[in-house]
Scaffold this active site. Structure first.
Site, PDB file in Angstrom:
ATOM      1  N   GLU A 261       0.840  -1.175   0.050  1.00 50.24           N
ATOM      2  CA  GLU A 261      -0.026  -0.025   0.023  1.00 50.24           C
ATOM      3  C   GLU A 261       0.725   1.397  -0.051  1.00 50.24           C
ATOM      4  OE1 GLU A 261      -3.034  -0.206  -1.249  1.00 50.24           O
ATOM      5  OE2 GLU A 261      -3.438  -1.762   0.586  1.00 50.24           O
TER       6      GLU A 261
ATOM      7  N   SER B 219     -11.702   0.743  -5.861  1.00 46.02           N
ATOM      8  CA  SER B 219     -11.480   1.096  -7.300  1.00 46.02           C
ATOM      9  C   SER B 219     -12.675   1.201  -8.241  1.00 46.02           C
ATOM     10  CB  SER B 219     -10.274   0.366  -7.954  1.00 46.02           C
ATOM     11  OG  SER B 219      -9.304   0.530  -7.308  1.00 46.02           O
ATOM     12  N   SER B 220     -13.799   1.752  -7.782  1.00 39.69           N
ATOM     13  CA  SER B 220     -14.932   1.882  -8.718  1.00 39.69           C
ATOM     14  C   SER B 220     -14.623   3.008  -9.709  1.00 39.69           C
ATOM     15  CB  SER B 220     -16.237   2.413  -7.777  1.00 39.69           C
ATOM     16  OG  SER B 220     -15.744   3.635  -7.092  1.00 39.69           O
TER      17      SER B 220
ATOM     18  N   ASP C  39      -4.467   0.770  -9.525  1.00 36.28           N
ATOM     19  CA  ASP C  39      -5.729   0.338  -9.503  1.00 36.28           C
ATOM     20  C   ASP C  39      -6.090   0.181 -10.987  1.00 36.28           C
ATOM     21  OD1 ASP C  39      -5.732   0.973  -6.995  1.00 36.28           O
ATOM     22  OD2 ASP C  39      -6.801   2.935  -7.403  1.00 36.28           O
TER      23      ASP C  39
HETATM   24  C1  GLA Z   1      -5.339   4.365  -3.785  1.00 35.70           C
HETATM   25  C2  GLA Z   1      -4.703   4.685  -5.256  1.00 35.70           C
HETATM   26  C3  GLA Z   1      -3.547   3.768  -5.659  1.00 35.70           C
HETATM   27  C4  GLA Z   1      -2.671   3.601  -4.335  1.00 35.70           C
HETATM   28  C5  GLA Z   1      -3.639   2.999  -3.187  1.00 35.70           C
HETATM   29  C6  GLA Z   1      -2.535   2.686  -1.938  1.00 35.70           C
HETATM   30  O1  GLA Z   1      -5.917   3.107  -4.270  1.00 35.70           O
HETATM   31  O2  GLA Z   1      -5.486   4.947  -6.398  1.00 35.70           O
HETATM   32  O3  GLA Z   1      -2.869   4.242  -6.668  1.00 35.70           O
HETATM   33  O4  GLA Z   1      -1.674   4.416  -4.345  1.00 35.70           O
HETATM   34  O5  GLA Z   1      -4.431   4.178  -2.928  1.00 35.70           O
HETATM   35  O6  GLA Z   1      -1.762   1.914  -2.023  1.00 35.70           O
END
Ligand code: GLA
EC number: 2.7.1.6
Length: 389
Positions: free
Chosen positions: A39, A132-133, A178
């Site tokens: 993350e 990630s919608s 994502d």
């Molecule tokens: C969000 C961002 C990703 C990533 C995560 C953390 O989902 O869209 O690009 O940085 O946070 O890992």
């Protein structure tokens, strides 16, 4: 965790027909994702290990004459329409439509002759839950426009284009994870992505065969300043890399961490760097265990990742920490927040026969603290974006 009832692909087709009076030329689907581990490493040129969810966004679409895009979404039951003028520069189309307009804009910016189109969107990916919608929406629209226009853009180059739509048109400074997950993941596998060169390896992650499950827990925590805090973490990492004289924090070797930390003069930055550098190593260790078929053994790495996000990167909230603690107390092998932070979801690796017990334990812990009841759903790694028909 769904917004509407009935099959999502059928809802998209029915929405198209009721809006436009025709059958769509085709349907394209893109999933949400969870990140197993890694993350806030993507924008540090590091490693991530997401997998796609069985929850999907579906776009039913066909071409229309001229530079005009008409989009209906079941979410707001609203139709928007924009033309070439509206996408001449970022920022003119706002709200959910910006993700669609952003993709048209990014395709045109890259020199692709995007056809005008009518689109109808339905989705089972919950909004604002860190699944990630937005990448699912961008990627489904991208797949539709590429096919409708007969445009060539190899799958490995699509994530950057969708990310550009989000970074520049929508204005969110997110990394490459994502869109890569949503587009490139495979069923039964996690996607080991090197965010520097975008090389991937599909790592078998067969939970069923191992008698295991991943329980996704929607914390239902309201997003508190998520956008501003995300940008602040990113700035802090980039500033630290500059101070350390490396292109990105990925270039700080874990066995050189103490030396690097000693060169940073504030404690907060030291914590941020420690998270990123140790998190990259936890991704590599997780991949090594999965390659060796030792799925159960990744549990402690997941939990260590959570502790690092909680104490060093400081991106968790009470609901999230409660979900992790309750899962572990109820016997989860490991648990961690997944996604950008300040709310969103937790994932717990559990024995398949403990799914209900862990979900019940989290629900009870929430009730005790007076939090809004969490959502819980066991998931298996699903395929990435695809054309349905
Ligand atoms: C969000 C961002 C990703 C990533 C995560 C953390 O989902 O869209 O690009 O940085 O946070 O890992």
């Amino acid at each position: 965790m769904t917004h509407a009832t009935g099959d999502v692909a059928e809802r998209a087709a029915a929405g198209f027909t009721s809006q436009y009076g025709d059958r769509a030329a085709g349907r394209w689907a893109a999933p949400g994702r969870v990140n197993l581990i890694g993350e806030h490493t993507d924008y540090n040129d590091g490693f991530v290990l997401p997998f796609a969810l069985p929850l999907r966004t579906v776009v039913a679409a066909d071409r229309q004459d001229g530079d005009r895009w008409t989009v209906w979404s079941e979410l707001s039951d609203e139709t928007i329409s924009f033309g070439a003028d509206d996408i001449a520069e970022p920022g003119r189309v706002t709200g959910w439509g910006a993700y669609v307009a952003g993709v048209v804009w990014a395709l045109r910016e890259a020199g692709h002759p995007v056809p005008g189109a009518r689109l109808a969107i339905a989705s089972d990916v919950p909004l604002g839950s860190g699944l990630s919608s937005s990448a699912a929406l961008e990627s489904a629209v991208l797949a539709a426009l590429l096919d409708l226009g007969g445009l060539e853009l190899p799958a490995e180059r699509q994530p950057r284009l969708a990310q550009r739509a989000e970074n520049v048109y929508v204005g969110a400074p997110t990394g490459i994870m994502d869109q890569s997950a949503v587009i490139r993941c495979r069923s039964g596998h996690a996607l080991f992505l090197d965010c520097r060169d975008e090389s991937v390896e599909h790592i078998p992650f067969d939970l069923d065969a191992a008698g295991l499950a991943v329980l996704v827990i929607d914390s239902r925590a309201p997003h508190r300043h998520a956008d501003g805090e995300y940008a602040a973490r990113r700035r802090s990492c980039e500033a630290a890399a500059k101070t350390l004289g490396v292109p990105a924090l990925r270039d700080v070797a874990v066995d050189q961490l103490d030396t690097a930390l000693a060169r940073l003069d504030d404690e907060e930055t030291r914590r941020r760097v420690r998270h990123v550098v140790t998190e990259d190593q936890r991704v590599l260790d997780t991949v090594a265990l999965l390659r060796a078929g030792r799925v159960r053994d990744i549990g402690p790495l997941l939990t260590a990742s959570h502790v690092s996000m909680r104490d060093d990167f400081e991106i968790t909230v009470p609901e999230i920490d409660t979900a992790v603690e309750a899962s572990l107390e109820a016997g989860a092998l490991g648990a961690r927040m997944t996604g950008g932070g300040f709310g969103g979801c937790v994932l717990a690796l559990v024995e398949a026969d403990r799914v209900d017990a862990v979900a019940a334990a989290v629900t009870a812990a929430y009730a005790e603290r007076g939090f809004t009841a969490p959502g819980t759903v066991p998931v298996l790694p699903a395929p990435g974006a695809t054309r349905l028909d």
